[in-house]
Design an enzyme around this catalytic site. Structure first.
Site, PDB file in Angstrom:
ATOM      1  N   THR A  14      44.468  43.494  29.380  1.00 55.98           N
ATOM      2  CA  THR A  14      43.333  44.208  28.769  1.00 55.98           C
ATOM      3  C   THR A  14      43.418  45.700  29.055  1.00 55.98           C
ATOM      4  O   THR A  14      42.978  46.520  28.251  1.00 55.98           O
ATOM      5  CB  THR A  14      42.015  43.622  29.321  1.00 55.98           C
ATOM      6  OG1 THR A  14      41.913  42.277  28.862  1.00 55.98           O
ATOM      7  CG2 THR A  14      40.801  44.396  28.861  1.00 55.98           C
ATOM      8  N   SER A  61      48.061  38.247  29.719  1.00 62.82           N
ATOM      9  CA  SER A  61      48.604  37.531  30.892  1.00 62.82           C
ATOM     10  C   SER A  61      48.347  36.034  30.868  1.00 62.82           C
ATOM     11  O   SER A  61      48.930  35.300  31.658  1.00 62.82           O
ATOM     12  CB  SER A  61      48.115  38.150  32.202  1.00 62.82           C
ATOM     13  OG  SER A  61      46.820  37.721  32.537  1.00 62.82           O
ATOM     14  N   THR A  94      44.048  40.521  33.813  1.00 60.20           N
ATOM     15  CA  THR A  94      43.301  39.958  34.945  1.00 60.20           C
ATOM     16  C   THR A  94      43.454  38.443  35.062  1.00 60.20           C
ATOM     17  O   THR A  94      43.277  37.886  36.145  1.00 60.20           O
ATOM     18  CB  THR A  94      41.788  40.271  34.821  1.00 60.20           C
ATOM     19  OG1 THR A  94      41.301  39.697  33.601  1.00 60.20           O
ATOM     20  CG2 THR A  94      41.508  41.758  34.847  1.00 60.20           C
ATOM     21  N   ASP A  95      43.778  37.775  33.933  1.00 53.33           N
ATOM     22  CA  ASP A  95      43.654  36.310  33.913  1.00 53.33           C
ATOM     23  C   ASP A  95      44.620  35.592  34.849  1.00 53.33           C
ATOM     24  O   ASP A  95      44.259  34.565  35.431  1.00 53.33           O
ATOM     25  CB  ASP A  95      43.793  35.778  32.482  1.00 53.33           C
ATOM     26  CG  ASP A  95      42.533  36.057  31.661  1.00 53.33           C
ATOM     27  OD1 ASP A  95      41.507  36.457  32.256  1.00 53.33           O
ATOM     28  OD2 ASP A  95      42.566  35.875  30.430  1.00 53.33           O
TER      29      ASP A  95
END
Ligand code: SIN
Length: 320
Positions: A14, A61, A94-95
């Site tokens: 992101t 990700s 972030t995932d």
């Protein structure tokens, strides 16, 4: 004295996301803006050496792959070996950030800082959080004593061992659980509340012997995660065994408790030579072993990190 460079490796996420509309923080596409474009928006601190940047991947990700991990570990170890490189910053979604951070800690065991950072809002947002996170991560990577893989988000420094994504939307989306964060970044100054991670600080001693070999592996060991829940059974484990799964992690309930049918299937898997680790689906705490446990606990690792540790353990064993 040699110049001390920072290396910034872009992998997407992101932080590199683009939306059609600046007020849209959800309907964007991750991994669109190049790392050099992201860096060009940042102020350069007085006296700072120019950074070296490289686009290692450009993905969301959620789609992180072993191939990208192998390339990333190769580039990280390449740059860490350069005497004029002070540290590395990696931009990441972030995932799966916690998985990549933990993978790099185990695979590279860096004596210099490797700082993974991210954003919860795309680069095109009215108020993106990525630029500040990137600046903070660079401040951490420039810190004289920093070492090991850490992550920086929302002004907070987390160890790769402890970080977990805990929120779907808020900018401060990560927690270090019971362990608490390593420190904070405030106006470019690092304030530590704990020590930097030690070399070899891992809850699994599974550092692989040859990172370069990772890239040439056609297949990595297949390790899957199964979960305990009301009405669980052994059928998923049986199906995975039939498909040749090489390792299993179970996210148990509470202190790693398992439905008797699921436990029976996992014990059978162990007898068949498939290693199993018991973790918990609880957000905080760790599985505390007790006499008579037939399935070893994950030594405090979350299910996704226990999976990374087991994959690397199987790879290490394969490297003989
Ligand atoms: C991703 O993980 O690449 C998308 C989500 C995010 O970075 O917050």
């Amino acid at each position: 004295m040699k110049h001390q460079h920072l290396v910034i490796l872009g992998t997407g996420g992101t932080i590199a996301g683009r939306a059609a509309n600046a007020s849209d923080n959800l309907g964007y596409t991750a991994g669109q803006v190049g790392i050099s474009e992201l860096l060009a928006t940042l102020p350069v601190p007085p006296g700072a050496e120019p950074v070296i940047s490289e686009q290692v991947a450009q993905i969301d990700s959620k789609d992180m792959s072993f191939a990208v991990w192998a390339t990333l570990a190769g580039r990280v170890s390449h740059f860490l070996a350069q005497p004029d490189v002070q540290g590395i910053v990696i931009t990441h979604g972030t995932d799966t950030l916690e998985e990549t951070a933990y993978f790099l800690q185990l695979a590279c065991n860096p004596a210099k800082p490797v700082v993974v950072t991210c954003a919860m809002r795309p680069a095109t947002a009215l108020a993106p959080d990525g630029p500040q996170n990137l600046l903070d991560a660079m401040a951490v990577a420039r810190h004289a004593d920093a070492k090991g893989v850490v992550a920086v988000c929302a002004g907070t420094i987390h160890s790769a061992l402890d970080i977990q994504k805990v929120h779907t939307y808020q900018l401060d989306a990560f927690s270090s659980g019971d362990a608490g964060p390593l420190g904070y970044v405030e106006e470019g100054i690092v304030r530590l509340v704990k020590n930097w991670p030690l070399a070899n600080e891992g809850r699994a001693s599974s550092a692989i012997k040859n990172i370069v070999e990772l890239a040439s592996l056609a297949e990595w060991p297949r390790v899957e995660i199964v979960m305990n829940y009301a009405g669980a059974s052994g059928t998923v484990v049986e199906a995975l065994l039939a498909q040749g799964v090489q390792g299993l992690v179970v996210a148990g309930t509470g202190n790693g408790s398992l439905h008797h049918a699921l436990e029976a299937a996992l014990l059978k898997a162990q007898v068949a030579g498939v290693p199993v680790l018991r973790s918990t689906r609880c957000l905080n705490g760790r599985v505390l072993p007790k006499p008579g446990d037939g399935i070893p606990d994950s030594k405090g690792l979350t299910p996704v990190k226990a999976r990374v540790a087991l994959i690397l353990r199987l790879l290490s064993a394969g490297q003989g």
